[in-house]
Design a protein around this motif. Structure first.
Motif, PDB file in Angstrom:
ATOM      1  N   GLN A   9       0.752  -1.415  -0.007  1.00  0.00           N
ATOM      2  CA  GLN A   9       0.103   0.331   0.112  1.00  0.00           C
ATOM      3  C   GLN A   9       1.082   1.716   0.019  1.00  0.00           C
ATOM      4  O   GLN A   9       0.499   2.578   1.027  1.00  0.00           O
ATOM      5  N   ASP A  11       2.289   4.363  -0.961  1.00  0.00           N
ATOM      6  CA  ASP A  11       1.906   6.031  -1.131  1.00  0.00           C
ATOM      7  C   ASP A  11       2.448   6.508  -1.968  1.00  0.00           C
ATOM      8  O   ASP A  11       1.235   7.038  -3.452  1.00  0.00           O
ATOM      9  N   VAL A  12       3.270   6.790  -2.673  1.00  0.00           N
ATOM     10  CA  VAL A  12       3.750   7.001  -4.588  1.00  0.00           C
ATOM     11  C   VAL A  12       4.312   6.393  -4.693  1.00  0.00           C
ATOM     12  O   VAL A  12       4.997   5.320  -3.995  1.00  0.00           O
ATOM     13  N   THR A  34      -3.474   5.121  -7.695  1.00  0.00           N
ATOM     14  CA  THR A  34      -1.732   5.176  -6.859  1.00  0.00           C
ATOM     15  C   THR A  34      -0.911   6.470  -7.273  1.00  0.00           C
ATOM     16  O   THR A  34      -0.378   6.772  -8.977  1.00  0.00           O
ATOM     17  N   ASN A  54      -3.270  11.349 -11.186  1.00  0.00           N
ATOM     18  CA  ASN A  54      -2.475  11.088 -10.170  1.00  0.00           C
ATOM     19  C   ASN A  54      -0.935  10.489 -11.138  1.00  0.00           C
ATOM     20  O   ASN A  54      -0.164  10.247  -9.951  1.00  0.00           O
ATOM     21  N   ASP A 239      -0.423  15.115   2.938  1.00  0.00           N
ATOM     22  CA  ASP A 239      -1.410  13.541   2.913  1.00  0.00           C
ATOM     23  C   ASP A 239      -1.635  13.377   1.145  1.00  0.00           C
ATOM     24  O   ASP A 239      -1.951  13.903   0.620  1.00  0.00           O
ATOM     25  N   PRO A 240      -0.769  12.642   0.486  1.00  0.00           N
ATOM     26  CA  PRO A 240      -0.725  12.015  -0.939  1.00  0.00           C
ATOM     27  C   PRO A 240      -2.056  11.674  -1.221  1.00  0.00           C
ATOM     28  O   PRO A 240      -2.622  11.076  -2.285  1.00  0.00           O
ATOM     29  N   SER A 241      -3.095  10.350  -0.167  1.00  0.00           N
ATOM     30  CA  SER A 241      -4.524  10.743  -0.573  1.00  0.00           C
ATOM     31  C   SER A 241      -5.272  12.047  -1.308  1.00  0.00           C
ATOM     32  O   SER A 241      -6.275  11.902  -1.875  1.00  0.00           O
ATOM     33  N   LYS A 243      -5.427  13.451  -3.704  1.00  0.00           N
ATOM     34  CA  LYS A 243      -5.061  14.021  -5.368  1.00  0.00           C
ATOM     35  C   LYS A 243      -5.802  15.179  -5.887  1.00  0.00           C
ATOM     36  O   LYS A 243      -4.583  15.503  -6.686  1.00  0.00           O
TER      37      LYS A 243
END
Length: 303
Positions: A9, A11-12, A34, A54, A239-241, A243
């Motif tokens: 999972q 993030d990047v 992602t 993304n 927070d990379p979520s 987008k």
């Protein structure tokens, strides 16, 4: 890829060099939403039909340096040209970009030669070029293939009668091996040696101190991939979520790169100066800007 996204999972994702691998990464990143930053692979489709909110690229499309060289060749007064490359995506896209600009500016590509990747048996094709006597030849080769092609072109005496032009990878990381055969060759790329700007000088000095070698285009692209990530994370408080916020911040940023400042297109590809470079010794010396702020057309992007 599946393990990284589903099991770990992450993030990047950052990668990759090879266009085929990057295309698979882009599909996985798009399907799973992602974050992906591509630091090299030039496949046009990544910021074309595969584009996504993304997905970002810190390097170039295969079209960009090739299109710039098409303009350069036409402006030098060449009326007809032959292209030669490997029969694979990067070569095909590069030749298309050159042809688009060259013919738009009054030139004509009279023959498109290719050979299977990663073949290096150039002799029959060089004989064909010699017989056709075009005004110029445009090529896309890299690595070992670029070394052998440049040497064979010179050994056939063609470098004295028919100017050879290429996308920058023809002479990037290959000059020592190419030796005298590469001297005077002109290529186009989004980075060059001897840009002589404070930003580039400080980058080159810091890189040389840290790694005990001189940076190249790949080092610059990797550095700028990290800059893109930093800009997005700063805007989203890490927070990379988020987008949409991440993308909005990168899209409006002016990225202070060693190559010169660039912005990001709506398709998330650099809008950047493409340099004309001339081989002098073991460097690709800047001979000025071939095309300023060149944006890839991002054909097929539905963002």
């Amino acid at each position: 890829m599946g393990k990284l996204i589903k099991r770990d999972q992450v993030d990047v994702l950052i990668g990759s060099v090879h266009s085929g691998v990057a295309m698979a990464m882009a599909k996985a990143a798009k399907d799973s939403n992602t974050l992906l930053i591509v630091p090299n692979a030039g496949a046009d489709a990544i910021t074309g039909p595969m584009c996504a909110q993304n997905i970002f690229r810190s390097s170039f499309t295969n079209w960009q340096p090739a299109y710039a060289m098409g303009e350069v060749a036409a402006k030098k007064g060449h009326k007809n040209a032959i292209t030669i490359t490997w029969k694979y995506a990067a070569g095909t896209e590069s030749v298309k970009g050159f042809k688009e600009a060259f013919e738009k500016n009054g030139g004509k590509v009279v023959k498109e030669l290719d050979l299977p990747f990663p073949g290096v048996e150039f002799q029959a094709l060089l004989t064909e070029i010699a017989a056709a006597k075009p005004d110029a030849v445009y090529t896309f080769f890299a690595g070992g293939g670029a070394v052998k092609f440049v040497k064979d072109y010179a050994a056939a005496g063609l470098n004295k009668t028919i100017p050879l032009y290429g996308a920058g990878f023809l002479t990037d990381g290959t000059l020592e091996a190419q030796g005298a055969a590469a001297q005077g060759l002109m290529t186009t790329l989004h980075y060059a040696d001897g840009l002589d700007t404070p930003r580039d000088k400080s980058f080159r000095l810091a890189y040389a101190k840290a790694h005990k070698l001189q940076p190249d285009v790949y080092a610059v692209q990797g550095y700028d991939a990290a800059q893109i990530l930093a800009i997005g994370l700063a805007a989203t408080q890490g927070d990379p979520s988020k987008k949409a916020e991440f993308a909005a911040a990168v899209e409006k940023a002016k990225i202070d790169s060693p190559r010169g400042p660039f912005t990001m297109s709506k398709a998330h590809n650099p809008v950047q100066d493409i340099y004309l470079r001339k081989v002098e010794g073991n460097v690709n010396k800047s001979a000025g800007v071939a095309v300023k702020a060149l944006a890839d057309p991002a054909r097929g992007c539905k963002l």
